[in-house]
Design an enzyme around this catalytic site. Structure first.
Site, PDB file in Angstrom:
ATOM      1  N   HIS A 147     -47.358  43.440 -12.914  1.00 40.33           N
ATOM      2  CA  HIS A 147     -46.716  44.157 -11.812  1.00 40.33           C
ATOM      3  C   HIS A 147     -45.337  43.605 -11.453  1.00 40.33           C
ATOM      4  CE1 HIS A 147     -46.765  46.956  -8.483  1.00 40.33           C
ATOM      5  NE2 HIS A 147     -46.483  45.987  -7.628  1.00 40.33           N
ATOM      6  N   ASP A 203     -50.220  46.048 -15.749  1.00 36.70           N
ATOM      7  CA  ASP A 203     -50.182  46.226 -14.297  1.00 36.70           C
ATOM      8  C   ASP A 203     -51.487  46.861 -13.803  1.00 36.70           C
ATOM      9  OD1 ASP A 203     -49.565  46.733 -11.654  1.00 36.70           O
ATOM     10  OD2 ASP A 203     -47.600  47.612 -12.090  1.00 36.70           O
ATOM     11  N   SER A 246     -41.963  48.125  -6.818  1.00 33.78           N
ATOM     12  CA  SER A 246     -43.192  48.380  -6.095  1.00 33.78           C
ATOM     13  C   SER A 246     -42.909  49.219  -4.839  1.00 33.78           C
ATOM     14  CB  SER A 246     -43.873  47.044  -5.757  1.00 33.78           C
ATOM     15  OG  SER A 246     -45.215  47.235  -5.368  1.00 33.78           O
ATOM     16  N   LEU A 247     -43.246  48.733  -3.641  1.00 38.71           N
ATOM     17  CA  LEU A 247     -42.941  49.480  -2.419  1.00 38.71           C
ATOM     18  C   LEU A 247     -41.447  49.780  -2.312  1.00 38.71           C
ATOM     19  CD1 LEU A 247     -43.635  50.662   0.366  1.00 38.71           C
ATOM     20  CD2 LEU A 247     -43.490  48.334   1.297  1.00 38.71           C
TER      21      LEU A 247
END
Length: 247
Positions: free
Chosen positions: A242, A214, A89-90
């Site tokens: 996710h 996701d 993710s980030l």
């Protein structure tokens, strides 16, 4: 055996033996999110987890300005000499930045449920700007509730959504609370950061993993990312959301 290193700035944790894998977590999380996944790898790899600056065990280290570039600059010195960086993710944004600017250490790149640009816009699938604005407003009032809602959206679509949320929640609570600045500025990065023009310059072998379920990094954008970074290999996991390493 778990080894903790605090001598070079950021706290890092390593376990296992073999080729070096480095894991970077997503927004609002910490390395605890990987705690049930790492045992599956440590017999074949030396797995290092690094809490992003401002989060987990590195909650007191908050670079200014808080950007993907400054986060990567803090992490680069504590990377193993030769490693594959795995960013979720980030953390995937940071991993891509490290691949571009820490080539001496980063030999390969893996992104998990990540994108060069998270927010949606004209011709680009992604997180609704309105949803991110809601999170930013709610964050000022109650981080715990905001995180719970964020976790629920991450697990949305997974057949084991409730179990997934409970698992992540339990794993991350063993670590220190994040910095308010890192929470606020990190969420802002999901709205503002755009690496689409840069990822084609990544030269390391790259694997991009996505979850078909996701809702934050929709698979409708996968082909566009492939066009921007055609050298990368791409796998869409059919039953994952996710957090594929949990769902």
């Amino acid at each position: 055996m778990l080894n903790t290193n605090e001598s070079e700035g950021l706290v890092t944790r390593s376990t296992g033996t073999g080729y070096d894998l480095v894991f970077l977590h997503g927004w609002g999380m910490n390395s605890g999110a990987f705690s049930e996944f790492i045992p599956l790898l440590k017999d074949n790899f030396r797995v290092t987890t690094i809490d992003l600056p401002g989060f987990g065990e590195n909650c007191d280290t908050v670079p200014h300005p808080y950007s993907v570039a400054t986060i990567a600059k803090e992490i680069a010195p504590v990377l193993p000499e030769r490693c594959t960086v795995v960013g979720w993710s980030l953390g995937g944004l940071v991993a891509q930045q490290l691949a571009l600017h820490a080539e001496d250490s980063v030999e390969a790149l893996v992104t998990i449920a990540s994108s060069p640009r998270f927010v949606g816009g004209p011709g680009w699938p992604g997180i609704s700007p309105d949803l991110l604005n809601q999170f930013e407003q709610q964050l000022e009032q109650d981080f715990s509730k905001t995180l719970d809602r964020f976790l629920a959206i991450q697990a949305m679509g997974s057949e084991t959504a409730r179990k997934d949320i409970k698992a992540i929640r339990k794993q991350i609570t063993d670590f220190p609370s994040p910095s308010a600045t890192a929470l606020r500025e990190g969420l802002s990065l999901l709205s503002t950061e755009d690496m689409r023009k840069d990822i084609g310059k990544i030269r390391q072998p790259t694997l991009r993993l996505y979850g078909r379920l996701d809702s934050l990094v929709p698979t409708s954008g996968v082909d566009m990312i492939c066009e921007l970074h055609p050298q990368a290999d791409t796998v869409v996991l059919p039953h994952a959301a996710h957090a594929p390493f949990i769902s």
